[in-house]
Design a protein around this motif. Sequence first.
Motif, mmCIF file in Angstrom:
data_model
loop_
_atom_site.group_PDB
_atom_site.id
_atom_site.type_symbol
_atom_site.label_atom_id
_atom_site.label_comp_id
_atom_site.label_asym_id
_atom_site.label_seq_id
_atom_site.Cartn_x
_atom_site.Cartn_y
_atom_site.Cartn_z
ATOM 1 N N GLY A 132 3.354 -3.343 -7.232
ATOM 2 C CA GLY A 132 3.711 -4.737 -7.004
ATOM 3 C C GLY A 132 4.950 -5.166 -7.770
ATOM 4 N N ALA A 133 5.163 -4.580 -8.967
ATOM 5 C CA ALA A 133 6.350 -4.914 -9.753
ATOM 6 C C ALA A 133 7.623 -4.463 -9.045
ATOM 7 N N GLY A 180 -4.550 -0.530 -2.111
ATOM 8 C CA GLY A 180 -3.343 -0.632 -2.925
ATOM 9 C C GLY A 180 -2.187 -1.240 -2.163
ATOM 10 N N ILE A 181 -1.970 -0.800 -0.933
ATOM 11 C CA ILE A 181 -0.867 -1.322 -0.126
ATOM 12 C C ILE A 181 -1.043 -2.819 0.139
ATOM 13 N N ILE A 182 -2.259 -3.210 0.496
ATOM 14 C CA ILE A 182 -2.507 -4.628 0.805
ATOM 15 C C ILE A 182 -2.299 -5.502 -0.428
ATOM 16 N N PHE A 183 -2.951 -5.156 -1.519
ATOM 17 C CA PHE A 183 -2.891 -6.002 -2.713
ATOM 18 C C PHE A 183 -1.532 -5.931 -3.401
ATOM 19 N N ALA A 184 -0.888 -4.755 -3.382
ATOM 20 C CA ALA A 184 0.445 -4.642 -3.983
ATOM 21 C C ALA A 184 1.447 -5.499 -3.222
ATOM 22 N N THR A 185 1.287 -5.586 -1.910
ATOM 23 C CA THR A 185 2.174 -6.430 -1.108
ATOM 24 C C THR A 185 1.998 -7.891 -1.469
ATOM 25 N N VAL A 186 0.730 -8.319 -1.600
ATOM 26 C CA VAL A 186 0.453 -9.710 -1.971
ATOM 27 C C VAL A 186 1.030 -10.023 -3.355
#
Length: 305
Positions: free
Chosen positions: A186-187, A89-95
Amino acid sequence: MTPIWYNRKFWGIVIQLGAVFIAVAIALQLWINLTDNLQRLGIQLGFDFLNSQASFDISETPVAYQASDPYRRALLVGLLNSLRVIIFGIIFATVVGITVGIARLSDNWLVRKLALIYVEILRNTPLLLQLFFWYFAIFLSLPKSANTNSFLGLIQVTNRGIILPFGVQFSPELSTLALGLTLYTGAFIAEIIRAGILSVPKGQWEAAKALGFKSGLVLRLVIFPQALRLIVPPLTSQYLNLAKNSSLAIAIGYPDIYFVASTTFNQTGRAVEVMLLIMITYLTISLVISFMMNLLNQTVQLKER
């Protein structure tokens, strides 16, 4: 010589010591009350139940696990499942956040408006509702065959979850939770990125362009490094929120640490011990995230000569 009671630093230390003393006293009193109440009910505190047989299955097991294993093994499986979701979640939300945040500042009207719509919808609807939408309306509604639901011919999406190349498969529950946390967080990250970029003076853009840098290089080499000073602190809060929001996995049946702990509590009746384990687990995860982000924050801050 100024008397010590006029020293502001002295009173600062006294107030801090007083606050620590009061906090310890309150915690001690609460513990005494808890143990007294449990003794009246004939309940003894202890974690010996962790060595007892769990006697329940877990649908997703990153490590070997059987129903005959003890509760401590079951809780370990739940913890690994939680960490897997949090890290993804942290990796993809940052991207996603960086991409959408930059898109919010795009010169293209359509890209800018689409990014705005995404941010406003995702930020203003409950995460639990979004998880239900992705789980019941999307993943469970997909056909079993992946032939008609492949992305670029590599990623297959079915009602059994997401199947990546080389046979890596994510269950519908894991896929739902990871996707929901990624898009929701991510939002928020997108707005943090946008605000951070806007905080950099326009003169930095003009100076970099005057040197012949293209817009992409200006953003990557000049603007973004300066914006990180303001981005990292609120970004830390979003990472912490993501870690805590992962406990909503229980709503869709994903066996994270909270899900496994709840089953353990229902079987053993050890409410206090199980709640303490859950609190310590999430506290530790949050402290680790905060520590790592504080290190990052120190590296991006301006160093005075």
